[in-house]
Design an enzyme around this catalytic site. Structure first.
Site, PDB file in Angstrom:
ATOM      1  N   PHE A 127      56.256  58.302  25.483  1.00 19.53           N
ATOM      2  CA  PHE A 127      55.402  57.121  25.443  1.00 19.53           C
ATOM      3  C   PHE A 127      54.498  57.153  26.681  1.00 19.53           C
ATOM      4  O   PHE A 127      54.975  57.395  27.788  1.00 19.53           O
ATOM      5  CB  PHE A 127      56.291  55.872  25.460  1.00 19.53           C
ATOM      6  CG  PHE A 127      55.568  54.600  25.174  1.00 19.53           C
ATOM      7  CD1 PHE A 127      55.199  54.258  23.884  1.00 19.53           C
ATOM      8  CD2 PHE A 127      55.260  53.723  26.200  1.00 19.53           C
ATOM      9  CE1 PHE A 127      54.539  53.069  23.614  1.00 19.53           C
ATOM     10  CE2 PHE A 127      54.602  52.529  25.946  1.00 19.53           C
ATOM     11  CZ  PHE A 127      54.238  52.203  24.644  1.00 19.53           C
ATOM     12  N   ASP A 198      65.112  57.886  28.453  1.00 19.33           N
ATOM     13  CA  ASP A 198      64.578  56.612  27.993  1.00 19.33           C
ATOM     14  C   ASP A 198      65.127  56.349  26.593  1.00 19.33           C
ATOM     15  O   ASP A 198      64.930  57.170  25.681  1.00 19.33           O
ATOM     16  CB  ASP A 198      63.044  56.652  27.991  1.00 19.33           C
ATOM     17  CG  ASP A 198      62.442  55.284  27.739  1.00 19.33           C
ATOM     18  OD1 ASP A 198      63.052  54.494  26.987  1.00 19.33           O
ATOM     19  OD2 ASP A 198      61.353  55.011  28.278  1.00 19.33           O
ATOM     20  N   TYR A 223      63.551  44.351  23.496  1.00 19.51           N
ATOM     21  CA  TYR A 223      62.774  43.580  22.508  1.00 19.51           C
ATOM     22  C   TYR A 223      62.542  44.365  21.224  1.00 19.51           C
ATOM     23  O   TYR A 223      62.011  43.836  20.269  1.00 19.51           O
ATOM     24  CB  TYR A 223      61.427  43.110  23.099  1.00 19.51           C
ATOM     25  CG  TYR A 223      60.622  44.205  23.744  1.00 19.51           C
ATOM     26  CD1 TYR A 223      59.889  45.098  22.984  1.00 19.51           C
ATOM     27  CD2 TYR A 223      60.615  44.351  25.127  1.00 19.51           C
ATOM     28  CE1 TYR A 223      59.172  46.116  23.571  1.00 19.51           C
ATOM     29  CE2 TYR A 223      59.906  45.362  25.736  1.00 19.51           C
ATOM     30  CZ  TYR A 223      59.185  46.246  24.956  1.00 19.51           C
ATOM     31  OH  TYR A 223      58.501  47.256  25.555  1.00 19.51           O
ATOM     32  N   LYS A 224      62.938  45.651  21.188  1.00 25.61           N
ATOM     33  CA  LYS A 224      62.791  46.443  19.964  1.00 25.61           C
ATOM     34  C   LYS A 224      64.050  46.230  19.113  1.00 25.61           C
ATOM     35  O   LYS A 224      64.242  45.152  18.569  1.00 25.61           O
ATOM     36  CB  LYS A 224      62.536  47.904  20.325  1.00 25.61           C
ATOM     37  CG  LYS A 224      61.169  48.089  20.996  1.00 25.61           C
ATOM     38  CD  LYS A 224      60.929  49.478  21.545  1.00 25.61           C
ATOM     39  CE  LYS A 224      59.538  49.541  22.183  1.00 25.61           C
ATOM     40  NZ  LYS A 224      59.399  50.644  23.140  1.00 25.61           N
ATOM     41  N   ARG A 370      53.925  53.718  10.557  1.00 19.43           N
ATOM     42  CA  ARG A 370      55.303  53.775  11.055  1.00 19.43           C
ATOM     43  C   ARG A 370      56.132  52.660  10.426  1.00 19.43           C
ATOM     44  O   ARG A 370      55.690  51.507  10.362  1.00 19.43           O
ATOM     45  CB  ARG A 370      55.218  53.601  12.573  1.00 19.43           C
ATOM     46  CG  ARG A 370      56.444  53.942  13.328  1.00 19.43           C
ATOM     47  CD  ARG A 370      56.142  53.985  14.811  1.00 19.43           C
ATOM     48  NE  ARG A 370      55.833  52.660  15.353  1.00 19.43           N
ATOM     49  CZ  ARG A 370      56.075  52.287  16.609  1.00 19.43           C
ATOM     50  NH1 ARG A 370      56.602  53.144  17.466  1.00 19.43           N
ATOM     51  NH2 ARG A 370      55.772  51.080  17.029  1.00 19.43           N
TER      52      ARG A 370
HETATM   53  C1  LIG Z   1      58.225  50.439  24.127  1.00 16.12           C
HETATM   54  C2  LIG Z   1      58.255  51.482  25.185  1.00 16.12           C
HETATM   55  C3  LIG Z   1      57.834  51.203  26.500  1.00 16.12           C
HETATM   56  C4  LIG Z   1      57.237  49.868  26.864  1.00 16.12           C
HETATM   57  O1  LIG Z   1      57.426  49.568  28.208  1.00 16.12           O
HETATM   58  P1  LIG Z   1      57.291  48.043  28.695  1.00 16.12           P
HETATM   59  O2  LIG Z   1      57.253  48.143  30.168  1.00 16.12           O
HETATM   60  O3  LIG Z   1      58.485  47.300  28.163  1.00 16.12           O
HETATM   61  O4  LIG Z   1      56.038  47.486  28.118  1.00 16.12           O
HETATM   62  C5  LIG Z   1      57.965  52.204  27.451  1.00 16.12           C
HETATM   63  N1  LIG Z   1      58.471  53.422  27.126  1.00 16.12           N
HETATM   64  C6  LIG Z   1      58.868  53.716  25.873  1.00 16.12           C
HETATM   65  C7  LIG Z   1      59.419  55.070  25.575  1.00 16.12           C
HETATM   66  C8  LIG Z   1      58.749  52.769  24.868  1.00 16.12           C
HETATM   67  O5  LIG Z   1      59.103  53.062  23.623  1.00 16.12           O
END
Ligand SMILES: *Cc1c(COP(=O)(O)O)cnc(C)c1O
Length: 411
Positions: A127, A198, A223-224, A370
């Site tokens: 990400f 992660d 939150y996911k 997705r």
């Molecule tokens: C959703 C996601 C994020 C989002 O980070 P936030 O700081 O919570 O906005 C970061 N890394 C990955 C791999 C994600 O899937």
């Protein structure tokens, strides 16, 4: 109140009552929600739980709520409940901040544990925020430090003895491709590399065995799949063997050994406590607790088995009925997270047409549609009903309208 946690299933016989968990979510009438991998839906108990924290705790107790309502202990108490879902040792997970911040914190500490090396290795499926955070960190550390980004399939070949830290997201946010955490961690350790995993698309999506894999650091959001609501706090795990050795780069007062001594010099707290930074988000933690009450009823092996079943059914039906959609996810369930992606050149418009008809997934540039599958509240009937609508949209090109082609800020 939390139910007694379900710890394991006897072979093949699910112990998780998915009809019961589904009934605990407030899902809008007429919507099939296939985006719980991006923002989980609201548990029915959340509004009352948050109201209780606002009115009965904050409203009545004010400042005394920190002691009386146990607000200060929530980040570690809830961390322990998440620990069960990710195979972490109790007492080694703490909540706070957002995932991007936790990535920075974990990688900074991991680099310091490997001081003679200066390279962070990651992959191009990660990400972007994870990569941006490390880019920023390496710039601050100086010109010797670099972020090396390789193709996801090439990671193993690039675990060399100049790498300090391997930072990977286990499940690719676009395609759902899953790394082999155990094998890569073993290989990293053999090369003297410290690992940061992660779990953004793993926690609540599939069983994770941090302790068994001997992972060094892990981070993730709630939150996911964990349904804490928009802006819910992230978590960080530090392996017990590093817990009292890792120096927190973000040395905030609540990670201090004795915050209320107001000492002018920083002294790190015990173990995972040092990864706290500032004041915990009490209202968001209350929302997360309502969701954890549902998670306490779930066995991750059951969730995984059901998730693979739902994803396989979706792939089979979509491929049979929508030849224009090209599978972008691994076909083998074992190599996939809890989502399925298809490529389509007008993927954005097609997704808007689906959302207008109550099938909610999302779009990731350049051409990925997705769909997330979350057994706690999605069942086979939902999958079949969703595919009926997808077939209608694709066969009749219902996406081909100007209003579906104008991009919103959040896709
Ligand atoms: C959703 C996601 C994020 C989002 O980070 P936030 O700081 O919570 O906005 C970061 N890394 C990955 C791999 C994600 O899937």
């Amino acid at each position: 109140m939390s139910k007694a946690p379900v710890r394991s299933s006897t072979d093949g016989d699910p112990m998780t009552d998915f009809a019961a968990t589904k009934a605990m979510f407030a899902l809008p009438e007429g919507m099939i929600y296939l985006d719980g991998n991006s923002l989980g839906p609201m548990p029915r108990a959340t509004a009352e739980r948050v109201r209780h924290t606002i009115e009965d705790e904050w409203g009545e107790m004010l400042i005394t709520g920190w002691n009386k309502a146990g607000w200060m202990q929530k980040p570690t108490a809830i961390g322990d409940r998440i620990a069960r879902l990710i195979g972490a040792e109790p007492g080694h997970v703490v909540m706070g901040d957002t995932l991007s911040i936790k990535v920075y914190q974990a990688v900074a500490s991991a680099l310091e544990l490997n001081p003679t090396r200066k390279v962070v290795l990651s992959d191009s499926g990660n990400f972007p925020s994870d990569l941006y955070m490390v880019e920023g960190l390496t710039k601050s550390l100086g010109p010797d430090y670099t972020l090396r980004v390789v193709d996801p399939e090439e990671v193993s070949a690039h675990i060399t003895d100049d790498v300090a830290v391997l930072m990977l997201t286990e499940v690719d946010y676009r395609t759902g491709r899953k790394h082999d955490m155990k094998a890569l961690t073993e290989q990293a350790h053999a090369a003297g590399v410290v690992t940061v995993w992660d779990l953004a698309h793993s926690a609540g999506a599939l069983p994770v065995d941090l302790a068994g894999c001997k992972a060094d650091f892990a981070v993730g959001c709630t939150y996911k799949y964990l349904n804490s609501g928009p802006g819910g706090p992230a978590f960080i795990y530090v392996a017990p063997r590093h817990a009292d050795a890792a120096r927190p780069a973000l040395s905030g007062w609540l990670g201090h050994a004795a915050p209320f001594d107001f000492d002018l010099n920083y002294k790190p707290g015990n173990g995972i406590e040092r990864m706290r930074v500032g004041t915990p988000p009490v209202l968001q933690l209350a929302a997360l607790e309502a969701s954890m009450d549902i998670w306490d009823m779930a066995d991750m092996a059951d969730v995984r088995a059901k998730s693979i079943e739902l994803c396989d059914l979706f792939i089979t039906e979509v491929e049979a009925r929508c030849p224009d959609l090209i599978l972008a996810s691994p076909r083998d369930g074992a190599g996939r997270g809890s989502q399925v992606s298809f490529r389509f050149h007008e993927g954005y418009a097609a997704m808007q047409a689906l959302i207008a008809r109550g099938v909610v997934g999302d779009f990731r540039a350049p051409d990925i549609m997705r769909f997330g599958f979350t057994p706690l509240y999605i069942d086979e009937g939902d999958v079949r009903a969703a595919v009926d609508i997808i077939e209608d949209v694709m066969t009749n090109a219902l996406w081909d309208r100007p209003e579906y082609k104008t991009r919103n800020a959040v896709t």
